[in-house]
Design a protein around this motif. Structure first.
Motif, PDB file in Angstrom:
ATOM      1  N   THR A   1       0.820  -1.217   0.000  1.00  0.00           N
ATOM      2  CA  THR A   1       0.000   0.000   0.000  1.00  0.00           C
ATOM      3  C   THR A   1       0.851   1.264   0.000  1.00  0.00           C
ATOM      4  O   THR A   1       0.441   2.277  -0.554  1.00  0.00           O
ATOM      5  CB  THR A   1      -0.952   0.013   1.206  1.00  0.00           C
ATOM      6  N   GLU A   2       2.036   1.224   0.614  1.00  0.00           N
ATOM      7  CA  GLU A   2       2.927   2.385   0.539  1.00  0.00           C
ATOM      8  C   GLU A   2       3.362   2.613  -0.909  1.00  0.00           C
ATOM      9  O   GLU A   2       3.398   3.757  -1.388  1.00  0.00           O
ATOM     10  CB  GLU A   2       4.166   2.176   1.410  1.00  0.00           C
TER      11      GLU A   2
ATOM     12  N   THR B   1       0.579   4.122  -2.939  1.00  0.00           N
ATOM     13  CA  THR B   1       0.474   5.557  -2.646  1.00  0.00           C
ATOM     14  C   THR B   1       1.460   6.360  -3.461  1.00  0.00           C
ATOM     15  O   THR B   1       1.110   7.390  -4.070  1.00  0.00           O
ATOM     16  CB  THR B   1       0.696   5.798  -1.143  1.00  0.00           C
TER      17      THR B   1
ATOM     18  N   ASP C   1       0.613   6.470  -7.181  1.00  0.00           N
ATOM     19  CA  ASP C   1      -0.443   7.456  -7.441  1.00  0.00           C
ATOM     20  C   ASP C   1       0.111   8.872  -7.436  1.00  0.00           C
ATOM     21  O   ASP C   1      -0.155   9.670  -8.343  1.00  0.00           O
ATOM     22  CB  ASP C   1      -1.547   7.309  -6.396  1.00  0.00           C
ATOM     23  N   HIS C   2       0.894   9.220  -6.434  1.00  0.00           N
ATOM     24  CA  HIS C   2       1.404  10.591  -6.314  1.00  0.00           C
ATOM     25  C   HIS C   2       2.373  10.949  -7.441  1.00  0.00           C
ATOM     26  O   HIS C   2       2.367  12.081  -7.943  1.00  0.00           O
ATOM     27  CB  HIS C   2       2.096  10.777  -4.964  1.00  0.00           C
TER      28      HIS C   2
ATOM     29  N   ARG D   1      -7.579  -0.231  -2.410  1.00  0.00           N
ATOM     30  CA  ARG D   1      -6.650   0.909  -2.519  1.00  0.00           C
ATOM     31  C   ARG D   1      -6.483   1.360  -3.960  1.00  0.00           C
ATOM     32  O   ARG D   1      -6.116   2.509  -4.206  1.00  0.00           O
ATOM     33  CB  ARG D   1      -5.286   0.557  -1.927  1.00  0.00           C
ATOM     34  N   TRP D   2      -6.738   0.493  -4.922  1.00  0.00           N
ATOM     35  CA  TRP D   2      -6.611   0.911  -6.319  1.00  0.00           C
ATOM     36  C   TRP D   2      -7.744   1.842  -6.741  1.00  0.00           C
ATOM     37  O   TRP D   2      -7.613   2.567  -7.738  1.00  0.00           O
ATOM     38  CB  TRP D   2      -6.545  -0.298  -7.250  1.00  0.00           C
TER      39      TRP D   2
ATOM     40  N   ASP E   1      -9.592   3.691  -4.044  1.00  0.00           N
ATOM     41  CA  ASP E   1      -9.631   4.736  -3.022  1.00  0.00           C
ATOM     42  C   ASP E   1      -8.477   5.722  -3.135  1.00  0.00           C
ATOM     43  O   ASP E   1      -8.670   6.932  -3.020  1.00  0.00           O
ATOM     44  CB  ASP E   1      -9.596   4.102  -1.629  1.00  0.00           C
ATOM     45  N   GLN E   2      -7.244   5.200  -3.341  1.00  0.00           N
ATOM     46  CA  GLN E   2      -6.071   6.073  -3.331  1.00  0.00           C
ATOM     47  C   GLN E   2      -6.136   7.179  -4.393  1.00  0.00           C
ATOM     48  O   GLN E   2      -5.975   8.356  -4.067  1.00  0.00           O
ATOM     49  CB  GLN E   2      -4.794   5.239  -3.495  1.00  0.00           C
TER      50      GLN E   2
ATOM     51  N   GLU F   1      -8.677   9.860  -3.510  1.00  0.00           N
ATOM     52  CA  GLU F   1      -8.248  10.751  -2.440  1.00  0.00           C
ATOM     53  C   GLU F   1      -7.411  11.913  -2.971  1.00  0.00           C
ATOM     54  O   GLU F   1      -7.392  12.990  -2.361  1.00  0.00           O
ATOM     55  CB  GLU F   1      -7.448   9.967  -1.398  1.00  0.00           C
ATOM     56  N   THR F   2      -6.731  11.701  -4.078  1.00  0.00           N
ATOM     57  CA  THR F   2      -5.900  12.765  -4.652  1.00  0.00           C
ATOM     58  C   THR F   2      -6.568  13.432  -5.851  1.00  0.00           C
ATOM     59  O   THR F   2      -5.913  14.127  -6.621  1.00  0.00           O
ATOM     60  CB  THR F   2      -4.520  12.208  -5.054  1.00  0.00           C
TER      61      THR F   2
ATOM     62  N   THR G   1     -12.385   5.381   3.475  1.00  0.00           N
ATOM     63  CA  THR G   1     -12.129   6.584   2.686  1.00  0.00           C
ATOM     64  C   THR G   1     -13.420   7.381   2.577  1.00  0.00           C
ATOM     65  O   THR G   1     -14.414   6.883   2.053  1.00  0.00           O
ATOM     66  CB  THR G   1     -11.630   6.224   1.279  1.00  0.00           C
TER      67      THR G   1
END
Length: 528
Positions: free
Chosen positions: A92-93, A96, A99-100, A116-117, A119-120, A123-124, A390
Motif C-alpha cells: 500500500t505504501e 500511494t 499514485d502521487h 486501494r486501487w 480509493d487512493q 483521495e488525490t 475513505t
C-alpha cells in the motif's frame, strides 16, 4: 466473543477490525479463526518463529540496515537487478507513491478489486474509470474489452490485478504481454501480482522480465501475504530502472523495519520450506472449494489466489452471516458489501488448513440453514452499515449499502449520458461443483449474447508479438478525440465503453498444465 461485534465493524477505518481489536473484545486473549486476511498459514515455519523470538530483543532495540541493503539481499534471492526494484513498507505504501508520482489525471481499474486501487487515486482527485466485471461471466476479465474501454475513456493509467482480489481471477502471461503491447502509449500500466505465487495454472506466470524492458510498466509484489507475515509490512515493485529509481528516490532511507530485515536475511536458508508451503496452500484451495461447493445454494468461483470468492444463497445477508459466524463460532470472514462492484451477498474466504475449513463449513451450515438464534436473512432495512476507510468512497456508495457499480451509476452527475453502463447481471455465476474441484484453472465460460450499445472507438484485439527489446515500444494511434465521451465524475463507472457481458466468447486465454516450482529445494525466482 461479545455481542457488540457489529459496532467494531462500523467503527473501524478499514474493511474489518484488526485481529488485535477482536482479540481484546474476546476477553480471553485469543482471537477468532481468521478466514479474512489472505495470509500463508504454513510460513514461516515454527523453527523460524523460534529463531525470531530468540532474537527479539536485538530486533526491536536496534536500527535496521538501510533499505538498499535489504533490497540487495532480496534481489539476490529473486535473481533481480537491485536497480529495477523498490521495496516499500507494504504494497500500500508503493501504491500511494505510484499514485502521487505517476498518475496524472486518470486511472482505469476492473472492479471489484483491491480497494486501494480505487480509493487512493480518488483521495488525490484523480478520475477513476471502473470497468465492471460481470457476475454472469464468473468475474473473468476480458482484456480486449478492457482495452477498448480504456481507449473509449482516454484513460492514461491502467491497472490489472493478477490474480484479482477478491475473486481470484487469473490471466496467462502471454495475454498480459499482448495487453502491454496494445497499451504501450499509456503513461503507466501496473500489474499487481500480490497473490501470484499462490497460482498454479502456469509454470512461469509473472511478467517481471517484460516490465524491466518497458518504459511504462510496473509489477507490484507483496511479501507479507506470501510469507504469512502481514504485520511486518513489506513489499516490492519491479520496473524499468529509471521508473523504479523514481519511486525509490522518494522512499525514506529506513522505510523498512528490523523485522523485515531479519526475515529477508533468513529466507536464503528456507527456500524449500517456502515452496512446500505454497504447494500446500494450492492443495488446500482445491479441498476447500470442494467442501464449500457442496453447500446448497452457495456458489464458489474458480480462484488462483489463496482465497475463494463465494456468493451466498438467495436471501442471505452477508453482514448477518459475518456477525453470526464471529459471535457464535469465533470465525472471521470478509464480507464484500463495501467493495465497489460487489455486494453483501458475497464473501471472500481465505484458504486455510482442512481442520479450520471443517469448522467453517459447520458454522456456515448452522448459520445458513439452521434455526438457532434466528436466520441469516435480516428484517427489511436491517443491513449493517459499513466504511471503506475513505470518506470520498463512502459518500459515493453509502446510500447503496455496498451495491457496487450499480449504486454508483445511480449517483452519477446530471450531465446526460449517451450510453450508461449496463447493469451487472444477476445470473448464477460460475459454480465450482465438487466433481470439478480437481481442476486448478477454470475452463472458458460462454458469455451471454451481447447487449446492443453504441460502439466505442475500436482498436484491434491484441495479437501475439515478440518480446520487446529494451527500447520504447511503438505507439499505436490514439482514438479520435472527438469520439470520446465527456468527463466522468470521480468514482462513477465510465459511460460508452463495452463491458464483459457485451462481448461474446472468452478473452483468448488457454489453460496451461498445473505445475509447482520445478525445484522445491531452491528459492523460487521472481520470474516463476
Amino acid at each position: 466473543m461479545a455481542d457488540n461485534v457489529t459496532s467494531l465493524f462500523r467503527s473501524t477505518a478499514a474493511h474489518s477490525p484488526s485481529m488485535a481489536a477482536l482479540t481484546r473484545e474476546g476477553g480471553d486473549g485469543a482471537g477468532p479463526v481468521d478466514f479474512c486476511i489472505p495470509c500463508n498459514p504454513y510460513f514461516p515455519t515454527p523453527a523460524m518463529f523460534e529463531e525470531m523470538a530468540a532474537r527479539l530483543r536485538d530486533i526491536v532495540t536496534y536500527y535496521p540496515s538501510s533499505a538498499d541493503t535489504i533490497t540487495a539481499e532480496l534481489c539476490t534471492l529473486l535473481q533481480l537487478p537491485p536497480q529495477a526494484v523498490a521495496m516499500g513498507n507494504g504494497s500500500t505504501e508503493l501504491i500511494t507513491w505510484i499514485d502521487h508520482l505517476l498518475v496524472r489525471e486518470s486511472l482505469a481499474i476492473p472492479v471489484p478489486t483491491f480497494g486501494r486501487w480505487t480509493d487512493q487515486p480518488m483521495e488525490t482527485g484523480k478520475r477513476v474509470d471502473m470497468f465492471p466485471l460481470q457476475e454472469s461471466s464468473g468475474f473473468a476479465l476480458d482484456l480486449a474489452a478492457y482495452a477498448e474501454f480504456i481507449r473509449a475513456r482516454g484513460t492514461r493509467v491502467a491497472v490489472v490485478c493478477n490474480p484479482n482480489n477478491p475473486d481470484g481471477g487469473f490471466l496467462h502471461r502471454h495475454a498480459l504481454v499482448q495487453f502491454m503491447d496494445a497499451m504501450a502509449d499509456l503513461d503507466l500500466i501496473v500489474v499487481d501480482e500480490s497473490f501470484l505465487e499462490f497460482a498454479d495454472a502456469e509454470a512461469e506466470p509473472s511478467v517481471v522480465q517484460e516490465a524491466m524492458l518497458r518504459p511504462n510498466v510496473i509489477v507490484l509484489r507483496s511479501l507479507g501475504k506470501n510469507f504469512g507475515l502481514h504485520g511486518i509490512r513489506f513489499g516490492y515493485l519491479v520496473a524499468n530502472p529509471a521508473l523504479a529509481g523514481r519511486v525509490r528516490s522518494m522512499l525514506p532511507k529506513w522505510n523498512l523495519n528490523s523485522f523485515a530485515e531479519h526475515v529477508v536475511f533468513m529466507l536464503r536458508d528456507h527456500g524449500g520450506e517456502y515452496a512446500q508451503s505454497l504447494q500446500q496452500v494450492r492443495r488446500d484451495r482445491l479441498d476447500m472449494a470442494s467442501q464449500l461447493s457442496a453447500l446448497p445454494g452457495l456458489t464458489v468461483y474458480p480462484s488462483q489466489g489463496n482465497f475463494l470468492f463465494v456468493r451466498l444463497p438467495v436471501g442471505a445477508e452477508g453482514t448477518v452471516v459475518r456477525d453470526r459466524l464471529l459471535t457464535e463460532h469465533r470465525i472471521l470472514v470478509r464480507e464484500c458489501g463495501n467493495k465497489i462492484g460487489s455486494s453483501s451477498r458475497f464473501l471472500r474466504l481465505v484458504v486455510r488448513p482442512q481442520v479450520d475449513v471443517r469448522r467453517l463449513v459447520s458454522g456456515l451450515e448452522q448459520v445458513l440453514y439452521g434455526t438457532r438464534r434466528g436466520a441469516a436473512v435480516p428484517e427489511p432495512g436491517a443491513a449493517t452499515g459499513y466504511s471503506s476507510g475513505t470518506a470520498a468512497v463512502d459518500r459515493l456508495v453509502g446510500a447503496t449499502n455496498g451495491a457496487g457499480v450499480l449504486g454508483l451509476a445511480a449517483q452519477a452527475m446530471s450531465a446526460p449520458a449517451p450510453s450508461p453502463v449496463p447493469a451487472a447481471s444477476n445470473g448464477s455465476g460460475v459454480p465450482l461443483p465438487a466433481a470439478a474441484a480437481a481442476q486448478t484453472y477454470p475452463q472458458p465460460v460462454a458469455a451471454p449474447a451481447p447487449i446492443p450499445a453504441p460502439a466505442p472507438p475500436h482498436i484491434p484485439t491484441p495479437t501475439p508479438a515478440p518480446l520487446p527489446q529494451p527500447v520504447a515500444a511503438p505507439v499505436p494511434p490514439m482514438a479520435p478525440a472527438a469520439a470520446m465521451p465527456g468527463p466522468t465524475p470521480p468514482g462513477v463507472p465510465a459511460r460508452g465503453g463495452l463491458t464483459a457481458a457485451q462481448v461474446r466468447g472468452t478473452n483468448g486465454l488457454t489453460p496451461a498444465p498445473a505445475t509447482g516450482w520445478p525445484n522445491a529445494g531452491a528459492w523460487p525466482a521472481a520470474a516463476g
